[in-house]
Design an enzyme around this catalytic site. Structure first.
Site, PDB file in Angstrom:
ATOM      1  N   GLU A 139      46.052  70.768  44.083  1.00 52.15           N
ATOM      2  CA  GLU A 139      46.499  69.455  44.806  1.00 52.15           C
ATOM      3  C   GLU A 139      45.611  69.826  46.345  1.00 52.15           C
ATOM      4  OE1 GLU A 139      49.731  66.957  46.473  1.00 52.15           O
ATOM      5  OE2 GLU A 139      49.905  69.181  46.280  1.00 52.15           O
ATOM      6  N   ASP A 174      47.296  63.324  45.858  1.00 45.64           N
ATOM      7  CA  ASP A 174      48.001  62.812  47.226  1.00 45.64           C
ATOM      8  C   ASP A 174      48.082  61.982  47.936  1.00 45.64           C
ATOM      9  OD1 ASP A 174      50.416  62.777  49.791  1.00 45.64           O
ATOM     10  OD2 ASP A 174      51.158  64.143  48.685  1.00 45.64           O
ATOM     11  N   GLN A 200      51.482  61.553  44.633  1.00 46.16           N
ATOM     12  CA  GLN A 200      52.438  61.031  45.240  1.00 46.16           C
ATOM     13  C   GLN A 200      52.163  60.346  46.723  1.00 46.16           C
ATOM     14  OE1 GLN A 200      51.919  66.338  45.636  1.00 46.16           O
ATOM     15  NE2 GLN A 200      54.572  65.878  44.682  1.00 46.16           N
ATOM     16  N   GLU A 236      57.612  61.621  47.583  1.00 48.80           N
ATOM     17  CA  GLU A 236      57.399  63.126  48.523  1.00 48.80           C
ATOM     18  C   GLU A 236      57.174  62.706  49.832  1.00 48.80           C
ATOM     19  OE1 GLU A 236      55.166  68.003  47.933  1.00 48.80           O
ATOM     20  OE2 GLU A 236      54.034  66.238  48.215  1.00 48.80           O
TER      21      GLU A 236
END
Length: 259
Positions: A139, A174, A200, A236
């Site tokens: 990530e 994300d 996310q 998140e």
């Protein structure tokens, strides 16, 4: 329709970790992710998941401390520590039935030595994880929240994935980090969806609820449906107040009313 998972490292933080599983289930979530569940014995975590009828969808490989508190993956000379942390993570994931682990790269300059180290570690980790049917994820993290972190951009992540060339090593995309580092979220989602194993979300700025700030998540989650994404979407974020009170953004998908 997105499969939404509650990040219990951040959400329902007013109660002990295991009780957050129950709270997530009561709110309507069917999955949870947790950066570091290791303070709770794996059998206890698994039992609570089973009673609540929830799936553990993502955990992190255990990070280190001090200079390595964001992982060991790209830290040349610490390969033994990396493999030890991976083994601990795989044992825990196996015990709780989790099939995805985020492999943290660590705080180190993105030079040829650290890049080669991360690629080699990911290849070794992929071979170990394949026996458990485990997907490993990398990530990119934004520099504002994570100064000095090795992995910064989606282009860098895709280049690493191309070098690793393993089916069970994919991108953890994300939207929060990408908006801060790169922007152009819809185009990034369209380009990266085939390489993505987990998504996310969080609001920008502040990392609060996804209906606050500058990102139009209603549009982006619909886009994921149109793109055929069938994986999990992890919430998140740090609730600005009470977690349940802030779940208005998710009621469209049947989440938010405690039973």
């Amino acid at each position: 329709m997105p499969k939404l998972a509650a990040n219990i490292s951040m959400m329902f933080a007013d109660r002990p970790l295991l009780d957050r599983i129950n709270a997530a289930a009561a709110a309507g979530f069917r999955g949870v992710e947790c950066q570091s569940p290791y303070g709770v014995p794996a059998p206890d975590f698994a039992a609570r998941l089973a009673r609540a009828g929830l799936e553990a969808v993502l955990i992190n490989v255990p990070p280190g401390e001090g200079a390595a508190d964001r992982g060991f993956g790209a830290l040349a000379g610490r390969e033994k520590e990396f493999m030890a942390s991976l083994a601990r993570g795989l044992d825990y994931a196996r015990a709780i039935g989790c099939k995805r682990m985020h492999v943290l790269a660590g705080r180190v300059a993105a030079d040829p030595a650290s890049e080669a180290c991360f690629v080699a570690n990911l290849k070794r980790a992929s071979d170990r994880a394949a026996a458990d049917g485990m997907m490993l994820l990398i990530e990119p993290l934004n520099a504002r929240d994570n100064p000095g972190y090795f992995l910064r951009t989606t282009d860098q992540a895709i280049a690493l994935l191309d070098c690793v060339a393993r089916d069970n090593v994919r991108l953890q995309f994300d939207f929060y980090h990408c908006q801060i580092s790169e922007g152009d979220l819809a185009a990034h989602a369209e380009r990266l969806i085939a390489r993505t194993g987990h998504i996310q979300i969080a609001g920008v700025p502040g990392r609060h609820e996804p209906d606050s700030g500058e990102i139009n998540y209603a549009y982006l989650l619909d886009l994921l449906d149109r793109l055929g994404y069938e994986g999990w979407v992890g919430a998140e974020y740090r609730p600005a107040g009470d977690t349940l009170a802030g779940l208005g953004w998710a009621r469209r998908w049947g989440i938010g009313a405690a039973s």
